[in-house]
Enzyme design. Structure first.
Site, mmCIF file in Angstrom:
data_model
loop_
_atom_site.group_PDB
_atom_site.id
_atom_site.type_symbol
_atom_site.label_atom_id
_atom_site.label_comp_id
_atom_site.label_asym_id
_atom_site.label_seq_id
_atom_site.Cartn_x
_atom_site.Cartn_y
_atom_site.Cartn_z
ATOM 1 N N ARG A 44 83.884 -11.954 22.078
ATOM 2 C CA ARG A 44 82.552 -12.423 22.481
ATOM 3 C C ARG A 44 82.415 -13.898 22.125
ATOM 4 O O ARG A 44 83.266 -14.467 21.465
ATOM 5 C CB ARG A 44 81.460 -11.601 21.791
ATOM 6 C CG ARG A 44 81.714 -11.490 20.295
ATOM 7 C CD ARG A 44 80.490 -11.431 19.463
ATOM 8 N NE ARG A 44 79.714 -12.637 19.555
ATOM 9 C CZ ARG A 44 80.035 -13.772 18.914
ATOM 10 N NH1 ARG A 44 81.117 -13.858 18.147
ATOM 11 N NH2 ARG A 44 79.271 -14.845 19.048
ATOM 12 N N GLY A 45 81.268 -14.488 22.548
ATOM 13 C CA GLY A 45 81.061 -15.916 22.330
ATOM 14 C C GLY A 45 81.574 -16.672 23.556
ATOM 15 O O GLY A 45 82.652 -16.370 24.076
ATOM 16 N N ALA A 46 80.791 -17.638 24.023
ATOM 17 C CA ALA A 46 81.071 -18.237 25.328
ATOM 18 C C ALA A 46 82.489 -18.815 25.484
ATOM 19 O O ALA A 46 83.191 -18.473 26.449
ATOM 20 C CB ALA A 46 80.004 -19.293 25.640
ATOM 21 N N ARG A 82 80.559 -9.445 31.914
ATOM 22 C CA ARG A 82 79.242 -9.788 31.357
ATOM 23 C C ARG A 82 78.691 -10.938 32.200
ATOM 24 O O ARG A 82 79.457 -11.806 32.621
ATOM 25 C CB ARG A 82 79.346 -10.211 29.875
ATOM 26 C CG ARG A 82 79.767 -9.085 28.933
ATOM 27 C CD ARG A 82 79.760 -9.560 27.484
ATOM 28 N NE ARG A 82 78.416 -9.692 26.960
ATOM 29 C CZ ARG A 82 78.133 -10.323 25.801
ATOM 30 N NH1 ARG A 82 79.109 -10.868 25.074
ATOM 31 N NH2 ARG A 82 76.890 -10.401 25.376
ATOM 32 N N GLN A 185 75.484 -10.418 14.793
ATOM 33 C CA GLN A 185 76.569 -11.409 14.814
ATOM 34 C C GLN A 185 76.432 -12.398 13.652
ATOM 35 O O GLN A 185 77.433 -12.909 13.144
ATOM 36 C CB GLN A 185 76.567 -12.182 16.141
ATOM 37 C CG GLN A 185 77.051 -11.375 17.335
ATOM 38 C CD GLN A 185 75.908 -10.717 18.075
ATOM 39 O OE1 GLN A 185 74.878 -10.386 17.493
ATOM 40 N NE2 GLN A 185 76.072 -10.512 19.373
ATOM 41 N N ASP A 226 75.312 -20.194 25.755
ATOM 42 C CA ASP A 226 76.112 -19.425 26.714
ATOM 43 C C ASP A 226 76.107 -20.069 28.089
ATOM 44 O O ASP A 226 76.999 -19.836 28.899
ATOM 45 C CB ASP A 226 75.611 -17.989 26.792
ATOM 46 C CG ASP A 226 75.953 -17.255 25.509
ATOM 47 O OD1 ASP A 226 75.166 -17.350 24.549
ATOM 48 O OD2 ASP A 226 77.033 -16.656 25.453
ATOM 49 N N ASN A 236 70.913 -18.867 25.424
ATOM 50 C CA ASN A 236 71.688 -18.497 24.227
ATOM 51 C C ASN A 236 71.142 -17.174 23.684
ATOM 52 O O ASN A 236 70.173 -16.604 24.198
ATOM 53 C CB ASN A 236 71.612 -19.611 23.175
ATOM 54 C CG ASN A 236 72.610 -19.408 22.054
ATOM 55 O OD1 ASN A 236 73.798 -19.158 22.298
ATOM 56 N ND2 ASN A 236 72.172 -19.482 20.815
HETATM 57 O O1 MRU Z 1 76.446 -11.617 22.893
HETATM 58 P P1 MRU Z 1 77.351 -12.635 22.277
HETATM 59 O O2 MRU Z 1 77.690 -12.356 20.866
HETATM 60 O O3 MRU Z 1 78.557 -12.929 23.130
HETATM 61 O O4 MRU Z 1 76.463 -13.966 22.279
HETATM 62 C C1 MRU Z 1 77.039 -15.141 21.778
HETATM 63 C C2 MRU Z 1 76.082 -16.249 21.673
HETATM 64 O O5 MRU Z 1 74.959 -16.173 22.101
HETATM 65 C C3 MRU Z 1 76.589 -17.532 21.088
HETATM 66 O O6 MRU Z 1 75.544 -18.212 20.448
HETATM 67 C C4 MRU Z 1 77.119 -18.405 22.207
HETATM 68 O O7 MRU Z 1 78.073 -17.728 22.983
HETATM 69 C C5 MRU Z 1 77.705 -19.638 21.685
HETATM 70 S S1 MRU Z 1 79.340 -19.339 21.122
HETATM 71 C C6 MRU Z 1 79.967 -20.715 20.498
#
Ligand code: MRU
Length: 329
Positions: A44-46, A82, A185, A226, A236
């Site tokens: 996960r995470g962008a 996603r 998270q 994101d 985000n």
């Molecule tokens: O649902 P997630 O855990 O994938 O969401 C992640 C986030 O919202 C992070 O803040 C975002 O991806 C930035 S990652 C450097």
């Protein structure tokens, strides 16, 4: 250890559903396994999702080399696993553009994206740390939300890369990490990473953020994105908007750190972004234990939109965009 990588013909990821209790690597040899891992937030995470998208197409190119129709369906499944982080579809599309050149060309492109994200993280850390010191002085007390560390990228991270850089420079006064309901998270992943980095921090419930800002305990909010829209709206993790409102009210900077790969000038504003709804169970229970009466309904948007006029600055790997000074994407 890299959060995600290509190892001996398969994708390997650090399983983020098991942290902080168990550190284990999952080996994903099929597109179906990878899509499942993305949906479960095992990866996960962008930025990490962007690399996952590209490596997913590399898997599809191998798995369905002799079946173009199934390969196309597999690529689409990766791309749409996603909806909100632009990096996922963008990474998949970038690798898919090399399909006609053969599976090795696809993999080469995916690994190029991986390497770009690694380099990008270091640059974000430097630029983000410079800006924090410029705005907050030499002992900045920061609030962050969700997880933006190495686990959200390949190594390093985005906003947390800036936090780590400030710590290395001796220019950090402390961090408040908000726990990030419903999947924690912040509590599970950011706390685990900050401890490993030796960064002084305290954990807070999400709703404490604006009050801590009002009480003068936070000098700036720093977090990731994101998707950053053409007008500067920031999409985000849910809870970001509340922190932005708190920062505005307290008169402190609200800083977004993200790679250029998260900037999406093809999306005009936050209203145009599909916000993932992850369903009721994540709200009504935690790790299988029900926390609400059985017949309760729930709403569970995984992300929110922070309007551009609440954002002080966006820091990428290449530039600092001072939205508060009228600069635009
Ligand atoms: O649902 P997630 O855990 O994938 O969401 C992640 C986030 O919202 C992070 O803040 C975002 O991806 C930035 S990652 C450097």
């Amino acid at each position: 250890v890299r959060t995600i990588d290509w190892v001996d013909g398969a994708v390997e990821i650090v399983d983020q559903t098991a942290l902080p209790d168990v550190t284990r690597v999952l080996r994903l040899s099929t597109v179906e396994d990878l899509v499942d891992a993305i949906r479960r937030l095992a990866v996960r995470g962008a930025p990490a999702l962007g690399v996952a998208g590209a490596l997913g197409v590399a898997l599809a190119a191998r798995q369905y080399a002799a079946d173009p129709a199934r390969r196309e369906a597999a690529v689409a499944a990766v791309q749409h696993a996603r909806p909100t982080a632009v990096n996922l579809a963008r990474g998949a599309r970038r690798a898919a553009a090399r399909l006609s050149a053969g599976r090795d060309a696809v993999l080469t492109e995916a690994l190029r994206l991986r390497d770009e994200e690694i380099a990008s993280s270091a640059a974000q850390g430097r630029l983000g740390a410079d800006l924090v010191t410029e705005l907050c002085g030499p002992a900045a007390r920061l609030l962050t939300h969700c997880n933006t560390g190495a686990l959200a990228a390949v190594v390093g991270g985005t906003a947390l890369a800036a936090v780590a850089e400030l710590h290395r420079r001796g220019a950090l006064g402390g961090v408040v990490a908000s726990e990030t309901r419903p999947l924690l998270q912040g509590a599970r992943l950011t706390a685990w990473e900050l401890r490993q980095l030796g960064v002084p921090f305290r954990l807070a419930v999400d709703s404490a953020g604006p009050f801590l800002m009002a009480r003068g305990e936070v000098d700036a909010v720093i977090l990731g994105a994101d998707r950053i829209c053409a007008n500067g709206d920031v999409v985000n993790k849910i809870g970001t908007y509340a922190h932005a409102l708190g920062a505005q009210r307290a008169g402190i900077p609200f800083l977004v750190v993200a790679p250029e790969s998260t900037v999406d000038t093809g999306t005009p504003d936050g209203a145009a972004v599909e916000i993932e709804d992850r369903g009721r169970d994540e709200v009504l229970e935690f790790r299988g234990t029900r926390t609400a009466p059985p017949d309760v309904d729930a709403v569970n948007p995984a992300f929110d939109v922070t309007p551009y006029d609440l954002v002080t600055a966006i820091v990428t790997d290449r530039r600092v965009i001072r939205l508060d000074k009228g600069e635009r994407i």
